[in-house]
Motif scaffolding. Structure first.
Motif, PDB file in Angstrom:
ATOM      1  N   GLU A 208       0.811  -1.218   0.000  1.00  0.00           N
ATOM      2  CA  GLU A 208       0.000   0.000   0.000  1.00  0.00           C
ATOM      3  C   GLU A 208       0.839   1.260   0.000  1.00  0.00           C
ATOM      4  OE1 GLU A 208      -0.081  -2.459   2.123  1.00  0.00           O
ATOM      5  OE2 GLU A 208      -2.122  -3.109   2.601  1.00  0.00           O
TER       6      GLU A 208
ATOM      7  N   SER B 171       0.324   1.494  -6.817  1.00  0.00           N
ATOM      8  CA  SER B 171      -0.860   0.711  -6.468  1.00  0.00           C
ATOM      9  C   SER B 171      -2.115   1.569  -6.388  1.00  0.00           C
ATOM     10  CB  SER B 171      -0.644  -0.022  -5.139  1.00  0.00           C
ATOM     11  OG  SER B 171      -0.560   0.894  -4.061  1.00  0.00           O
ATOM     12  N   TYR B 172      -1.949   2.895  -6.295  1.00  0.00           N
ATOM     13  CA  TYR B 172      -3.126   3.757  -6.182  1.00  0.00           C
ATOM     14  C   TYR B 172      -3.739   4.068  -7.545  1.00  0.00           C
ATOM     15  CZ  TYR B 172      -2.142   4.126  -1.271  1.00  0.00           C
ATOM     16  OH  TYR B 172      -1.946   3.804   0.053  1.00  0.00           O
TER      17      TYR B 172
ATOM     18  N   HIS C 176       3.337   3.918  -4.589  1.00  0.00           N
ATOM     19  CA  HIS C 176       2.403   4.863  -5.219  1.00  0.00           C
ATOM     20  C   HIS C 176       1.705   4.264  -6.429  1.00  0.00           C
ATOM     21  CE1 HIS C 176       4.799   5.810  -8.840  1.00  0.00           C
ATOM     22  NE2 HIS C 176       5.841   5.537  -8.079  1.00  0.00           N
TER      23      HIS C 176
END
Length: 446
Positions: free
Chosen positions: A155, A160-161, A158
């Motif tokens: 998480e 993964s966003y 970055h």
């Protein structure tokens, strides 16, 4: 994380099987050891010089250590798991031994070091009951019934966003990580948990997510082919783990699936799923070259047009070397070949003229993100997409189950009962199951 010995494992599993509540499960100590299916680092070279890399030699079932839990993780009592082809790769130590993944992960601090062990607990599909949650878990509780997504995402990365699959640190759980689903317990991050479809048995629920969500991303999600109503979609291996869900997703989304199979028996299964147009490859007279025959694309294209009157707008590819040239050829002008694998070989050959001059595109697709896993299971929970489970093995026979997939002696999916004691357990919504019908839900088992 206090724990005792193997007898505690039995007590906790018995409580899960009997339907104990979350507070009751929390009162039972977590075991320090549990039974699982694993490979061993000291056996990496055992298949050198052997043409048949029989996974029954390398896949062992025995006791392993319960790892320490990270704050964002959960312990799940695995009722049932499933065999995917990445378990075959792991057990044959190809294309590279997965212990290389564990070693690399082990250099990322204590959370990764837990995974770098002389054994590797495999498995990337499963369903079970949450029995412990880490201190940072907010949305899940002990006692929750879940299916497991194999997308392991950091998480703090970055990437993964935007899309979990675009994270440079994304891993395939149970393949590039340890503590996978082929055991009485597994360790997962909280963002791998998805609510279990209430009408499914444990073995059905535990055999859907990886293949169904991979097919969803390829066909439906915004990162894949973005299928629309009326699209003709050619599905290779239409009774395979991926193909069996692809045909359902195409039909459910208003597309026109054309399934390719290798026998009349498999053709009947695909038709029973509602796929009207089926091509039996054994009837195309391609000889020993199969779909690498110089005229294979033309012959396949003619067969497709006889069935639906036009070329496919999307080709659903995962077989690779044997079929890729034909896939590029048969896609219509401006069409898309979406690929997620190469089970028949990674080195593809195709005539590039048919790609550039007809403005076609090749889309690479890998796995799926958390949102896609949830959306796929929503369709399954609504009874729109169904399991394609054909065989069930006990945990002690995990090697035999993996061998069945390795040698393609199956259709659809193969399950392994881990903590569940028999088939048919875990149904919480019998009325929905009755409305859908056993004939539909157990099609591949017949």
């Amino acid at each position: 994380m206090a724990a005792q010995n193997g007898s505690s494992s039995h007590a906790l599993l018995e409580a899960v099987r009997s339907g104990a509540s979350g507070p009751e499960l929390r009162e039972i100590e977590l075991p320090t050891r549990f039974r699982a299916a694993f490979t061993r680092k000291d056996e990496v070279g055992i298949f050198e010089g052997h043409a048949d890399k029989d996974v029954r030699r390398s896949l062992h079932v025995g006791e392993v250590e319960m790892p320490e839990l990270a704050p964002d993780e959960c312990v799940v009592a695995v009722m049932s798991a499933a065999i995917n082809f990445n378990t075959v790769w792991s057990a044959t130590f190809e294309p590279v031994p997965t212990f290389a993944f564990l070693e690399r992960f082990g250099r990322q601090g204590w959370h990764g070091a837990r995974h770098d062990l002389p054994y590797h607990v495999l498995g990337s599909d499963g369903a079970g009951v949450v029995v412990r949650t880490g201190g940072g878990v907010k949305r899940w509780n002990v006692g929750d019934k879940v299916v497991l997504s194999p997308c392991y995402v950091d998480e703090e990365d970055h990437g993964s966003y935007d899309d979990g699959m675009m994270s440079e640190s994304q891993l395939a759980w149970g393949f590039e990580t340890n503590f996978g689903s082929l055991g009485e317990f597994c360790i997962v991050k909280a963002n791998q948990l998805v609510r279990k479809p209430a009408h499914l048995t444990w073995e059905e629920a535990g055999s859907t997510t990886l293949c169904a969500a991979t097919a969803y991303r390829m066909l439906v999600g915004s990162h894949g082919a973005r299928m629309k109503q009326g699209d003709v979609v050619l599905v290779w291996g239409a009774t395979g783990g991926l193909g069996s869900f692809a045909t359902q997703l195409v039909r459910n989304g208003g597309g026109i699936p054309v399934g390719v199979v290798s026998s009349e028996e498999k053709a009947e299964i695909v038709r029973a799923q509602g796929c009207e147009h089926v091509i039996n490859r054994s009837e195309l007279d391609l000889g020993e070259q199969g779909f690498r025959h110089p005229k294979a694309g033309r012959m396949l294209g003619e067969a497709i047009r006889r069935l639906v009157g036009e070329d496919p707008g999307i080709v659903f590819e995962y077989l690779g070397r044997e079929t890729f040239g034909a896939s590029v050829y048969v896609a219509r002008r401006g069409g898309k070949v979406v690929t997620c694998g190469s089970s028949t070989g990674y080195q593809h050959e195709y005539d590039n003229r048919f790609l550039w001059m007809r403005l076609k595109s090749i889309i690479g697709s890998h796995g799926f993100n958390y949102h896609e896993a949830v959306e796929t299971n929503r369709l399954i929970g609504l009874g729109m997409i169904h399991p394609t489970l054909s065989k069930v093995f006990p945990l002690d026979e995990a090697g035999e189950a993996t061998r069945a997939v390795q040698t393609n002696q199956h259709v659809g999916k193969v399950a392994v009962l881990c903590a569940a004691t028999s088939d048919g357990q875990g149904v919480d919504d019998p009325s929905l199951r009755e409305r859908i019908g056993e004939k539909t839900l157990t099609l591949y088992r017949r």
